[in-house]
Design an enzyme around this catalytic site. Structure first.
Site, PDB file in Angstrom:
ATOM      1  N   GLU A 180      29.639  21.522 -83.816  1.00  0.00           N
ATOM      2  CA  GLU A 180      29.211  22.718 -83.206  1.00  0.00           C
ATOM      3  C   GLU A 180      28.937  23.885 -84.201  1.00  0.00           C
ATOM      4  O   GLU A 180      27.921  24.727 -83.855  1.00  0.00           O
ATOM      5  CB  GLU A 180      30.654  23.396 -82.457  1.00  0.00           C
ATOM      6  CG  GLU A 180      30.775  22.361 -81.006  1.00  0.00           C
ATOM      7  CD  GLU A 180      31.838  21.214 -81.237  1.00  0.00           C
ATOM      8  OE1 GLU A 180      31.669  20.992 -82.451  1.00  0.00           O
ATOM      9  OE2 GLU A 180      32.335  20.693 -80.545  1.00  0.00           O
TER      10      GLU A 180
ATOM     11  N   GLU B 299      35.930  15.803 -78.624  1.00  0.00           N
ATOM     12  CA  GLU B 299      37.170  16.447 -78.191  1.00  0.00           C
ATOM     13  C   GLU B 299      37.711  15.876 -76.890  1.00  0.00           C
ATOM     14  O   GLU B 299      38.770  15.729 -76.614  1.00  0.00           O
ATOM     15  CB  GLU B 299      36.648  17.808 -77.791  1.00  0.00           C
ATOM     16  CG  GLU B 299      36.112  18.796 -79.001  1.00  0.00           C
ATOM     17  CD  GLU B 299      35.890  20.247 -78.786  1.00  0.00           C
ATOM     18  OE1 GLU B 299      34.460  20.177 -78.355  1.00  0.00           O
ATOM     19  OE2 GLU B 299      36.536  21.223 -78.782  1.00  0.00           O
TER      20      GLU B 299
ATOM     21  N   GLY C 248      31.813  18.099 -78.045  1.00  0.00           N
ATOM     22  CA  GLY C 248      32.853  17.745 -76.843  1.00  0.00           C
ATOM     23  C   GLY C 248      32.923  16.307 -76.668  1.00  0.00           C
ATOM     24  O   GLY C 248      33.868  16.058 -76.097  1.00  0.00           O
TER      25      GLY C 248
ATOM     26  N   ALA D 238      28.704  18.452 -75.544  1.00  0.00           N
ATOM     27  CA  ALA D 238      28.191  19.356 -74.443  1.00  0.00           C
ATOM     28  C   ALA D 238      26.653  19.117 -74.467  1.00  0.00           C
ATOM     29  O   ALA D 238      26.009  18.925 -75.496  1.00  0.00           O
ATOM     30  CB  ALA D 238      28.654  20.731 -74.774  1.00  0.00           C
TER      31      ALA D 238
HETATM   32  C1  LIG Z   1      23.304  11.943 -83.381  1.00  0.00           C
HETATM   33  C2  LIG Z   1      22.630  12.397 -81.968  1.00  0.00           C
HETATM   34  C3  LIG Z   1      23.539  12.410 -80.995  1.00  0.00           C
HETATM   35  C4  LIG Z   1      21.447  11.449 -81.848  1.00  0.00           C
HETATM   36  O1  LIG Z   1      20.657  11.010 -82.811  1.00  0.00           O
HETATM   37  P1  LIG Z   1      19.166  10.604 -82.563  1.00  0.00           P
HETATM   38  O2  LIG Z   1      19.441   9.167 -82.196  1.00  0.00           O
HETATM   39  O3  LIG Z   1      18.340  10.637 -84.054  1.00  0.00           O
HETATM   40  O4  LIG Z   1      18.501  11.192 -81.316  1.00  0.00           O
HETATM   41  P2  LIG Z   1      17.865  12.479 -81.460  1.00  0.00           P
HETATM   42  O5  LIG Z   1      16.332  12.350 -81.265  1.00  0.00           O
HETATM   43  O6  LIG Z   1      18.561  13.522 -82.275  1.00  0.00           O
HETATM   44  O7  LIG Z   1      18.258  12.927 -79.783  1.00  0.00           O
HETATM   45  C5  LIG Z   1      17.694  12.348 -78.734  1.00  0.00           C
HETATM   46  C6  LIG Z   1      17.601  13.028 -77.545  1.00  0.00           C
HETATM   47  O8  LIG Z   1      18.782  13.698 -77.125  1.00  0.00           O
HETATM   48  C7  LIG Z   1      18.784  15.001 -77.047  1.00  0.00           C
HETATM   49  N1  LIG Z   1      20.422  15.551 -77.301  1.00  0.00           N
HETATM   50  C8  LIG Z   1      20.998  14.890 -78.488  1.00  0.00           C
HETATM   51  N2  LIG Z   1      22.485  15.630 -78.465  1.00  0.00           N
HETATM   52  C9  LIG Z   1      22.302  16.488 -77.031  1.00  0.00           C
HETATM   53  C10 LIG Z   1      23.095  17.169 -76.771  1.00  0.00           C
HETATM   54  N3  LIG Z   1      24.449  17.280 -77.040  1.00  0.00           N
HETATM   55  N4  LIG Z   1      22.732  17.918 -75.579  1.00  0.00           N
HETATM   56  C11 LIG Z   1      21.468  17.680 -74.850  1.00  0.00           C
HETATM   57  N5  LIG Z   1      20.628  17.045 -75.528  1.00  0.00           N
HETATM   58  C12 LIG Z   1      20.945  16.543 -76.785  1.00  0.00           C
HETATM   59  C13 LIG Z   1      17.597  15.492 -78.097  1.00  0.00           C
HETATM   60  O9  LIG Z   1      17.307  16.806 -78.052  1.00  0.00           O
HETATM   61  C14 LIG Z   1      16.695  14.389 -78.017  1.00  0.00           C
HETATM   62  O10 LIG Z   1      16.107  14.903 -76.766  1.00  0.00           O
HETATM   63  P3  LIG Z   1      14.649  14.801 -77.053  1.00  0.00           P
HETATM   64  O11 LIG Z   1      14.343  13.239 -77.016  1.00  0.00           O
HETATM   65  O12 LIG Z   1      14.054  15.771 -77.881  1.00  0.00           O
HETATM   66  O13 LIG Z   1      13.899  15.167 -75.592  1.00  0.00           O
HETATM   67  C15 LIG Z   1      21.897  13.776 -82.301  1.00  0.00           C
HETATM   68  O14 LIG Z   1      21.118  13.883 -81.051  1.00  0.00           O
HETATM   69  C16 LIG Z   1      22.899  14.866 -82.489  1.00  0.00           C
HETATM   70  O15 LIG Z   1      23.363  15.143 -83.422  1.00  0.00           O
HETATM   71  N6  LIG Z   1      23.205  15.578 -81.293  1.00  0.00           N
HETATM   72  C17 LIG Z   1      23.667  16.678 -81.263  1.00  0.00           C
HETATM   73  C18 LIG Z   1      25.142  16.604 -81.343  1.00  0.00           C
HETATM   74  C19 LIG Z   1      26.113  17.977 -81.191  1.00  0.00           C
HETATM   75  O16 LIG Z   1      25.687  18.928 -81.906  1.00  0.00           O
HETATM   76  N7  LIG Z   1      27.023  18.048 -80.462  1.00  0.00           N
HETATM   77  C20 LIG Z   1      27.744  19.168 -80.284  1.00  0.00           C
HETATM   78  C21 LIG Z   1      27.289  19.935 -78.963  1.00  0.00           C
HETATM   79  S1  LIG Z   1      28.062  21.426 -78.612  1.00  0.00           S
HETATM   80  C22 LIG Z   1      29.499  21.048 -78.086  1.00  0.00           C
HETATM   81  O17 LIG Z   1      29.677  19.622 -77.948  1.00  0.00           O
HETATM   82  C23 LIG Z   1      30.528  22.045 -77.681  1.00  0.00           C
HETATM   83  C24 LIG Z   1      31.721  21.953 -77.161  1.00  0.00           C
HETATM   84  C25 LIG Z   1      32.566  22.983 -76.866  1.00  0.00           C
HETATM   85  C26 LIG Z   1      32.750  23.106 -75.504  1.00  0.00           C
HETATM   86  C27 LIG Z   1      31.542  23.768 -74.754  1.00  0.00           C
HETATM   87  C28 LIG Z   1      32.076  24.894 -73.714  1.00  0.00           C
HETATM   88  C29 LIG Z   1      30.875  25.489 -73.376  1.00  0.00           C
HETATM   89  C30 LIG Z   1      31.276  26.536 -72.557  1.00  0.00           C
HETATM   90  C31 LIG Z   1      31.624  27.897 -73.411  1.00  0.00           C
HETATM   91  C32 LIG Z   1      31.993  29.092 -72.748  1.00  0.00           C
HETATM   92  C33 LIG Z   1      31.742  30.070 -73.605  1.00  0.00           C
HETATM   93  C34 LIG Z   1      32.165  31.437 -73.430  1.00  0.00           C
HETATM   94  C35 LIG Z   1      31.077  32.094 -72.552  1.00  0.00           C
HETATM   95  C36 LIG Z   1      31.184  33.612 -72.859  1.00  0.00           C
HETATM   96  C37 LIG Z   1      30.474  34.524 -71.763  1.00  0.00           C
HETATM   97  O18 LIG Z   1      29.290  34.444 -71.322  1.00  0.00           O
HETATM   98  O19 LIG Z   1      31.024  35.017 -70.941  1.00  0.00           O
END
Ligand SMILES: CC(C)(COP(=O)(O)OP(=O)(O)OC[C@H]1O[C@@H](n2cnc3c(N)ncnc32)[C@H](O)[C@@H]1OP(=O)(O)O)[C@@H](O)C(=O)NCCC(=O)NCCSC(=O)/C=C/CCCCCCCCCCCCC(=O)O
Length: 719
Positions: free
Chosen positions: A123, A103, A100, A61
């Site tokens: 997450e 997923e 995600g 996500a």
């Molecule tokens: C391994 C990586 C992917 C890459 O690593 P690397 O090559 O070293 O590069 P980085 O420097 O880390 O990243 C490069 C740039 O990319 C940006 N980045 C990375 N990942 C993301 C991301 N997921 N989103 C946004 N941006 C991202 C990073 O910041 C860098 O940017 P910049 O250069 O600094 O500008 C590594 O990046 C990594 O590990 N990333 C994270 C992976 C991760 O953790 N993924 C999980 C994300 S959460 C998720 O997926 C959740 C899913 C579940 C469904 C969600 C549903 C949401 C709705 C919920 C509603 C809830 C109820 C509400 C209640 C109410 O309010 O009523």
């Protein structure tokens, strides 16, 4: 945001296009919905492959979207339509499938992974749970124990491990997309029902309750007060005990409690703060993305004490040849054996062979004449360090970069004795240097942008989280530590015990309270620094009133502890007692209690009841207050940098975000009021006087931490 192509005349190839990690932003979700609809409704299409652009399947996500109102198609119904379709859908996983992203792949009927891909549900590290069906689908696919471990830790697995666990169907060394297309064509005629994870029952171990209980206890011990891993356990329990649709409902209820929590906000802030920290800017305007670092092909480490040994190991294990220098034969031999041992244990743990051949040990600085970079790690003594740098200036070629591992001495003064002040910088490692992730890169006023770029890039190469900071006594981390530990000792005088203070801090989330931490680090280090700065010892002016030094309040209890030869764990006695020198199990010591009581009696201090709230406020607000001063002084460029230093170097609990983020979560107005209150009660403690920046931010309506920079930028920057 999702490209659609028809390949091999009958396979719809959907490519996620949201660089850099193809995160599932609202636009990408729209794109998937549209392209899937097209693929499922086109009679020419018999199968679908989903992949990501630029060799990265999907990083999950879009975390940035979590901060605002949620827009765009919700993920679960969108993914349901992929699974429910009658055409086989294959995920072609290259690079990463995280959160995600994985997923999404779990809703596809088949998964093909490139052999270099990494998969996981991280997450939990962001304070949430895999709420796009991950907690219900992964246990159905790989069983409860393995799924529980992956979901509660957020650990990434390699493609090979994913294959063994049964997460993917095939691993390939070829182009995963092309392999997936061929795979999809072969899958066309096959029934899909057994490939729909929602229709499977979770294989349930006979000892389910005991397993869940054991994992819960482990989490409570390791991650005290952290909510997300416990919610993950509950969600996985639902996968084992409820039908799929009810499990999904439970998953989303648990997500709702986590999603808006302070912990989730703190952990997501930490994710971005860590990445922000690498983006340094100097007062000259030079910055991280326009200065090319020098390539480091050889290095030297001077001094093979605890720090030097760890630094030598950190360099060698990333393939940099190292010359290690000591001043006498015996120290050199001890250092050599220790470094080799550390390198071997490290290599064994990582399943690689130890790089002994990269290490050379010598007594002579002359051997360093051709190295690219030297890291000095001798005893923390200015005169000694200066003599080393004078000698290096004579020996090394003019282009060699000079770094000092001082933990607080003046980097500019050291630069001043060399023939190349622009090529001198601080590289402040944290002990043990081959384990701790933090590196403070201390930029002196004369450090060139090239050396800053090189030190930051070398830190990254060594696997460190590097933060560029300015030059002042103690830099950022150790400068802030003083008001924090001073408050702890003042609280001892006033009525608290070391155990009570440590417990309050550990309940807050620190791995160790301040006294246990000092026992681990060694109490003699601070004692020597206090003696050198005239706060204790024979040089103290006898005219000083008791418990006052240099015009402010001073608590001599730590000196009294040291005078008894109690230097912490290494001597088996410190603030606590240990079963033997080097022991780690801390027990309260009645002798310390006596010492504190005698001290109070001597000065007529009436002990009072001290609450945990006061301990937290006095220690942590004083810590953050110094952080505001550091920002004012331009020693740190951003609050994120300070937080990253405290998260990676000082064990600040990640789910609290770091001292500056914590202050913003408590509310700057409240922090200001409490500091004013405590300063009124202790006017001789300048660290409790609210800093001008804190006052300014409150006057501006307490902006969120990411906006503080706008209020700091007019101030004088040393970075
Ligand atoms: C391994 C990586 C992917 C890459 O690593 P690397 O090559 O070293 O590069 P980085 O420097 O880390 O990243 C490069 C740039 O990319 C940006 N980045 C990375 N990942 C993301 C991301 N997921 N989103 C946004 N941006 C991202 C990073 O910041 C860098 O940017 P910049 O250069 O600094 O500008 C590594 O990046 C990594 O590990 N990333 C994270 C992976 C991760 O953790 N993924 C999980 C994300 S959460 C998720 O997926 C959740 C899913 C579940 C469904 C969600 C549903 C949401 C709705 C919920 C509603 C809830 C109820 C509400 C209640 C109410 O309010 O009523």
């Amino acid at each position: 945001m999702a490209r659609y192509e028809l390949v091999k005349r009958s396979v719809a190839l959907i490519t996620l296009t949201n660089p850099p990690v193809n995160a599932l932003s609202s636009a990408v979700r729209h794109g998937i919905a549209k392209t899937m609809e097209r693929a499922l409704s086109d009679p020419k299409v018999t199968a679908v492959v989903i992949c990501g652009e630029n060799g990265r399947f999907c990083g999950g996500a879009d975390i940035r979207e979590f901060a605002g109102p949620l827009r765009g198609p919700p993920l679960v119904p969108l993914l349901d339509s992929i699974e429910a379709g009658e055409k086989p859908v294959v995920a072609a996983i290259e690079g990463v499938a995280l959160g995600g992203g994985l997923e999404l792949a779990l809703f596809c009927h088949y998964r093909i992974a490139h052999f270099k891909a990494r998969l996981g549900l991280p997450e939990v590290t962001l304070g949430i749970l895999p709420a796009a069906g991950g907690t219900q689908r992964l246990p159905r696919l790989i069983g409860i124990p393995a799924a529980l471990e992956l979901i509660t830790t957020g650990r990434h697995v390699s493609a090979q491990e994913a294959l063994k666990l049964g997460i993917v169907d095939q691993v390939t060394e070829q182009n995963a997309c092309e392999v997936a297309v061929e795979f999809a064509l072969r899958a066309v005629a096959k029934p899909l029902s057994s490939r729909r994870l929602s229709s499977l029952t979770t294989p349930c171990p006979p000892n389910l309750d005991a397993l869940l209980e054991a994992v819960t206890m482990q989490i409570q011990k390791k991650a005290r007060g952290v909510m997300a891993p416990l919610a993950c356990v509950q969600a996985v329990r639902a996968a084992a005990t409820m039908p799929y649709s009810q499990g999904i409902k439970r998953e989303s209820e648990l997500m709702a409690t986590l999603f808006n929590s302070g912990q989730a906000r703190a952990l997501q802030y930490c994710f971005f703060a860590e990445r922000t920290a690498g983006k340094w800017t100097l007062p000259s305007g030079a910055q991280w993305n326009d200065i090319k670092p020098r390539e480091i092909r050889s290095a030297a480490v001077i001094g093979l004490g605890t720090m030097g040994r760890g630094i030598a190991v950190s360099l060698a294990r990333v393939g940099i040849p190292v010359i290690a220098v000591e001043s006498d034969k015996k120290l050199l031999e001890t250092g050599r054996q220790m470094v080799i041992g550390m390198l071997e244990r490290d290599a064994k743990r990582r399943g690689v062979s130890a790089s002994h051949n990269l290490l050379k040990f010598t007594l002579g600085l002359q051997d360093l004449k051709d190295v690219d970079l030297v890291i000095e790690a001798v005893f923390e003594d200015m005169a000694l360090k200066k003599s080393v740098f004078r000698e290096l200036s004579k020996v090394c070629r003019p282009a060699t970069l000079f770094c000092t591992n001082t933990s607080g001495l003046d980097v500019d003064a050291l630069a001043g004795v060399t023939d190349r002040p622009q090529l001198v910088i601080g590289m402040h490692f944290f002990s043990p240097a081959h384990v701790m992730k933090l590196l403070e890169v201390v930029c002196g006023p004369r450090s060139s942008s090239e050396i800053v770029a090189t030190a930051m890039s070398l830190g990254k190469r060594m696997g460190k989280v590097s933060v560029a900071v300015g030059n002042c006594p103690g830099f950022v981390g150790n400068r802030m530590l003083k008001p924090y530990s001073d408050q702890a000792t003042f609280l001892l005088e006033e009525g608290a015990t070391p155990e009570q203070i440590d417990k309050a801090l550990e309940d807050f989330g620190f791995a160790m309270g301040v006294f246990r931490m000092s026992d681990l680090a060694g109490l003699d280090v601070g004692w020597r620094v206090r003696k050198e700065s005239g706060l204790t010892g024979p040089d103290v002016d006898p005219k000083n009133p008791p418990r006052r030094r240099q015009g402010r309040k001073y608590c001599p209890i730590p000196d009294m502890v040291c005078e008894q030869g109690r230097f912490g764990q290494k001597t088996g006695r410190g603030w606590y007692m240990y079963d033997k020198p080097g022991g780690t199990k801390a027990k309260p010591d009645p002798l310390i209690q006596n010492l504190i009581e005698m001290y109070r009696n001597r000065y007529g201090i009436q002990p009072r009841n001290i609450t945990d709230q006061e301990i937290i406020e006095r220690c942590l607000f004083a810590l953050a207050n110094e952080g505001f001063r550091i920002l004012e002084d331009g020693i740190a460029a951003r609050p994120e940098d300070i937080d990253v230093i405290y998260l990676f170097g000082y064990g600040f609990p990640r789910h609290r975000g770091g001292p500056m983020f914590y202050a913003s979560m408590v509310g700057l107005q409240r922090v200001l009021e409490r500091l004013e209150h405590y300063h009124q009660a202790h006017p001789d403690v300048p660290h409790l006087e609210p800093s001008p920046l804190l006052k300014k931010l409150v006057a501006c309506g307490s902006p969120p931490v990411q906006k503080w920079r706008e209020h700091i930028k007019t101030m004088h920057s040393h970075l």
